[in-house]
Design an enzyme around this catalytic site. Structure first.
Site, PDB file in Angstrom:
ATOM      1  N   SER A  73       0.794  -1.235   0.000  1.00 17.32           N
ATOM      2  CA  SER A  73       0.000   0.000   0.000  1.00 17.32           C
ATOM      3  C   SER A  73       0.824   1.280   0.000  1.00 17.32           C
ATOM      4  CB  SER A  73      -0.946   0.013   1.201  1.00 17.32           C
ATOM      5  OG  SER A  73      -2.052  -0.833   0.970  1.00 17.32           O
ATOM      6  N   LYS A  76       0.147   3.770  -2.737  1.00 18.07           N
ATOM      7  CA  LYS A  76      -0.859   4.827  -2.696  1.00 18.07           C
ATOM      8  C   LYS A  76      -0.247   6.223  -2.651  1.00 18.07           C
ATOM      9  CE  LYS A  76      -4.469   1.937  -0.582  1.00 18.07           C
ATOM     10  NZ  LYS A  76      -3.831   0.679  -0.203  1.00 18.07           N
ATOM     11  N   SER A 137      -5.904   3.704   4.468  1.00 20.28           N
ATOM     12  CA  SER A 137      -5.245   2.935   3.410  1.00 20.28           C
ATOM     13  C   SER A 137      -6.281   2.161   2.598  1.00 20.28           C
ATOM     14  CB  SER A 137      -4.186   1.972   3.981  1.00 20.28           C
ATOM     15  OG  SER A 137      -3.398   1.425   2.945  1.00 20.28           O
TER      16      SER A 137
END
EC number: 3.4.16.4
Length: 428
Positions: A73, A76, A137
């Site tokens: 993640s 991102k 997230s």
């Protein structure tokens, strides 16, 4: 100008750190009470890691930092950068809305992943999706941002790749906007690649992403520092809690490390990852750890290792900031044999921060000591080069730490007869 230069030099002298062109200066010894990692190797229990100065990109620690690994993640952060860029360019606004596709909505409702539940019948503002992406997230929120920016996931991935390439990142592997394995995305999966593939970057690459994000959009810290918030989806609400447990009030907070960002990442392949940032003693650093232990969802290993790395940097380095316009003793002039004046004064053209290991000696020199006339005020005539007895001072740019040296005044070319006289009798 003289007052500014004098003030800068007095400040350096007070800290015991004065750069000169020929002689060296030595970093002041660290206080014994804080020297937990002094004079010993830092053995981080992670697959890869890096620590850098957030402004100049000087590399302060590196372990397997150029080897690409799964980043989960932390992906991102690239998605967020492109979102903020689109807002800056006027292509989106914070109040613009986007509806997730049915495929994205399905992903967002999978409780095995980090998410806020989305429905394809509801329009969400870019601000709502942005906050969910950074705080919770949320995978579905990140993918909906990608859709809002580029229209579809594949086009957005191509935009991500192009952005990274423009930053000199050539070995990244990017397949989606959120960081999940391709097989977890159902009908939204990237076409033509296997289900097992995941986004990959090296620790160095991720540090570049963080540096670019903080430089171009420092306001991102206003959101990455939020510990919890509420997300509304139509008539339902869900509570978001930041996965960065190093924030104040959360379980891995360290009172001497005021961490305010940036992004975690976790998959089975990636392990526990964290791109962190902290500003202490007036100097901000970026740290990245990849592949920390992840025994269970409550395992704080990535934060323990990050704290160890952050403490190491602040306790084993001394940072000096030289302000734009500063004159460096011993490296403050260049020769101009054909000028009306046979030398020109030079100063720093930008503010630069240099980190020195405790006990090491640093030197500075000019890349050129002789230049041609005419010299124009404010023009770059050389570069300041910094080095240390402890080794080179590498940076994320791939070069050692440097800074431009510019002339403080015009120096026109001397007339023919003066130059002829000098060539015969020397410069007097």
């Amino acid at each position: 100008m003289l007052k500014k230069i004098k003030k800068a030099l007095l400040s350096l002298a007070a800290s015991g750190l004065l750069l000169t062109g020929i002689s060296t200066w030595q970093a002041a010894p660290v206080a014994a009470a804080t020297a937990n990692y002094q004079q010993q190797d830092l053995n981080l229990d992670v697959k890869a890691a890096i620590a850098v100065d957030a402004d100049g990109g000087q590399i302060l620690y590196a372990k397997n930092a150029t080897t690409p690994r799964q980043i989960a993640s932390m992906t991102k952060l690239v998605t967020v950068y492109l979102t903020l860029q689109a807002i800056k360019q006027g292509k989106l606004s914070w109040t613009s809305t986007a509806k997730p596709t049915a495929a994205i909505a399905k992903i967002s409702q999978n409780t095995e992943y980090s998410n806020v539940p989305l429905t394809s019948s509801h329009a969400y503002t870019i601000k709502e999706l942005y906050r969910a992406t950074l705080i919770e997230s949320a995978n579905g929120a990140a993918m909906t941002l990608a859709q809002a920016v580029s229209g579809d996931q594949v086009t957005f991935v191509k935009k991500m790749r192009k952005l990274l390439t423009s930053w000199g990142i050539k070995d990244a592997k990017i397949y989606n906007a959120c960081g999940l394995a391709n097989g977890n995305l159902g009908s939204a999966a990237y076409p033509g690649v296997g289900k097992e593939v995941e986004n990959e970057m090296s620790a160095t690459d991720m540090a570049i992403v963080c540096q670019k994000l903080l430089k171009d959009f420092p306001e991102v810290l206003q959101t990455t520092s939020i510990t919890s918030a509420t997300f509304s989806s139509g008539s339902t609400q869900s509570q978001m809690t930041n996965w960065n447990w190093m924030l104040k009030g959360l379980s891995s907070y360290y009172s001497d490390l005021p961490v305010d960002g940036l992004k975690t990442g976790t998959t089975d392949k990636a392990g526990a990852c964290f791109a962190g940032t902290v500003k202490k003693n007036g100097h901000r650093i970026i740290t990245v750890v990849l592949g920390a232990k992840h025994a269970n969802s409550q395992d704080p290993s990535r934060f323990v290792q990050t704290a160890k790395l952050m403490h190491y940097v602040y306790q084993n380095y001394t940072a000096v900031t030289l302000k734009k316009g500063s004159s460096i003793s011993g490296a403050n002039t260049v020769k101009v044999p054909e000028g009306k004046e046979t030398s020109s004064k030079v100063v720093l053209d930008k503010t630069v921060t240099i980190w020195a290991k405790q006990g090491s000696k640093l030197q500075t020199s000019l890349s050129k000591t002789t230049v041609s006339a005419p010299v124009k005020k404010g023009s770059k005539v050389a570069s300041y080069k910094f080095s240390a007895t402890s080794g080179k001072l590498p940076s994320l740019s791939g070069k050692t730490v440097t800074a431009p040296a510019v002339a403080t005044q015009d120096n026109q070319e001397a007339n023919f007869f003066v130059r002829l006289w000098r060539s015969i009798f020397g410069s007097k």
